[in-house]
Write a protein that holds these residues in place. Structure first.
Motif, short mmCIF file in Angstrom:
data_model
loop_
_atom_site.label_atom_id
_atom_site.label_comp_id
_atom_site.label_asym_id
_atom_site.label_seq_id
_atom_site.Cartn_x
_atom_site.Cartn_y
_atom_site.Cartn_z
N SER A 24 30.37 -61.31 29.74
CA SER A 24 30.55 -61.21 31.18
C SER A 24 32.03 -61.29 31.55
O SER A 24 32.47 -60.68 32.50
CB SER A 24 29.78 -62.34 31.87
OG SER A 24 30.29 -63.57 31.40
N LYS A 25 32.77 -62.03 30.74
CA LYS A 25 34.18 -62.21 31.08
C LYS A 25 35.02 -61.04 30.61
O LYS A 25 34.65 -60.31 29.71
CB LYS A 25 34.68 -63.49 30.41
CG LYS A 25 34.40 -64.73 31.23
CD LYS A 25 35.36 -65.82 30.82
CE LYS A 25 34.99 -67.15 31.44
NZ LYS A 25 35.28 -68.24 30.52
N ARG A 27 38.34 -59.79 28.71
CA ARG A 27 39.28 -60.27 27.69
C ARG A 27 40.56 -59.47 27.77
O ARG A 27 40.52 -58.25 27.90
CB ARG A 27 38.71 -60.07 26.29
CG ARG A 27 37.70 -61.11 25.91
CD ARG A 27 37.42 -60.98 24.41
NE ARG A 27 36.12 -61.54 24.11
CZ ARG A 27 35.25 -61.01 23.25
NH1 ARG A 27 35.56 -59.90 22.61
NH2 ARG A 27 34.09 -61.59 23.03
N LYS A 44 31.81 -52.74 35.40
CA LYS A 44 32.77 -53.37 36.32
C LYS A 44 33.63 -52.28 36.96
O LYS A 44 34.05 -51.33 36.30
CB LYS A 44 33.70 -54.32 35.56
CG LYS A 44 33.00 -55.56 35.06
CD LYS A 44 33.33 -56.76 35.93
CE LYS A 44 32.73 -58.02 35.33
NZ LYS A 44 32.35 -59.01 36.33
N ALA A 52 40.66 -59.50 38.53
CA ALA A 52 40.48 -60.52 37.48
C ALA A 52 41.74 -60.62 36.61
O ALA A 52 42.16 -61.72 36.24
CB ALA A 52 39.27 -60.17 36.63
#
Ligand SMILES: [Zn+2]
Length: 241
Positions: A24-25, A27, A44, A52
């Protein structure tokens, strides 16, 4: 997809890769060549990714700055005042000054590597410094080899030392039992120098990187892995002339 991030007056373009392995994050990778790559989960939007990444702009630019500094240290030296040069793992600032030929000298003092030569021509400075490194390598590396020869029980006598310039290697050993060391090794930290010497000394009894070789190395230098990792990280910087 590419996004642009800003930090103060600096901007950086980042390539975005969609990656299903990123749960989900987002990198962020900053590579030694100064490129920035973002791994984002599929779906996304560019805006979401940009926001982000922008939140981590400070981190990105501090890594970019470090990468630029490391690259500068890996470029061929110009042999002019102000440049960084290394000796026994410490960084010195080169200071070039003029002196009559008979009084040419190289001195280490308070973080400075002071070279006085008849001409500031980089070729002249380079030659003088190369000779100095060779002289230092001869005495320091020979001293360490004697030290280890007295300690390592599998060495019956002190092996002969040969200084051999190599572009990608720190050391090797000959079938005749001599240890060859790269004179540029004298630029590395002391514990890294010791690691290379013990590694090559072990090869005098175990020629390949066999299990027996590593048993021997582990027994006589338990911390060798950390020294090797450190030296590998410094190689590009120390092997460049
Ligand atoms: Zn080896």
């Amino acid at each position: 997809m590419r996004v642009l991030i800003r930090y103060g007056d600096d901007t950086a373009h980042c390539d975005v890769q969609e990656s299903a392995s990123v749960p989900s994050k987002i990198r962020i990778h900053v590579y030694p060549d100064g490129s920035v790559e973002i791994e984002a989960p599929p779906g996304k939007s560019a805006d979401e990714i940009q926001r982000a990444v922008q939140k981590r702009a400070r981190w990105v630019f501090s890594h970019l700055k470090a990468a630029t500094a490391a690259r500068a240290l890996s470029l061929p030296r110009e042999y002019v005042s102000g440049e960084a040069h290394f000796y026994l793992g410490r960084r010195y600032k080169l200071i070039v000054s003029s002196a009559p030929t008979a009084q040419s000298s190289v001195k280490l003092a308070r973080g400075r590597l002071e070279v006085a030569v008849y001409s500031r021509d980089p070729a002249v400075v380079r030659r003088r410094l190369k000779q100095w490194y060779l002289d230092r390598a001869e005495s320091y590396l020979a001293g360490r080899l004697s030290h280890w020869a007295a300690i390592l029980p599998f060495l019956k006598a002190e092996p002969p030392l040969k200084l051999t310039s190599m572009s990608t290697q720190w050391g090797s050993c000959s079938p005749q039992g001599a240890i060859h060391l790269n004179p540029a090794l004298v630029k590395a930290p002391r514990h890294c120098i010791d690691y290379v010497i013990v590694h090559e000394a072990c090869h005098l009894v175990e020629h390949n990187h066999s299990r027996r070789f590593y048993d021997l190395l582990n027994r006589h230098m338990p911390g060798w892995r950390a020294a090797k990792t450190e030296l590998d990280g410094l190689a590009e910087m120390l092997l460049v002339e």
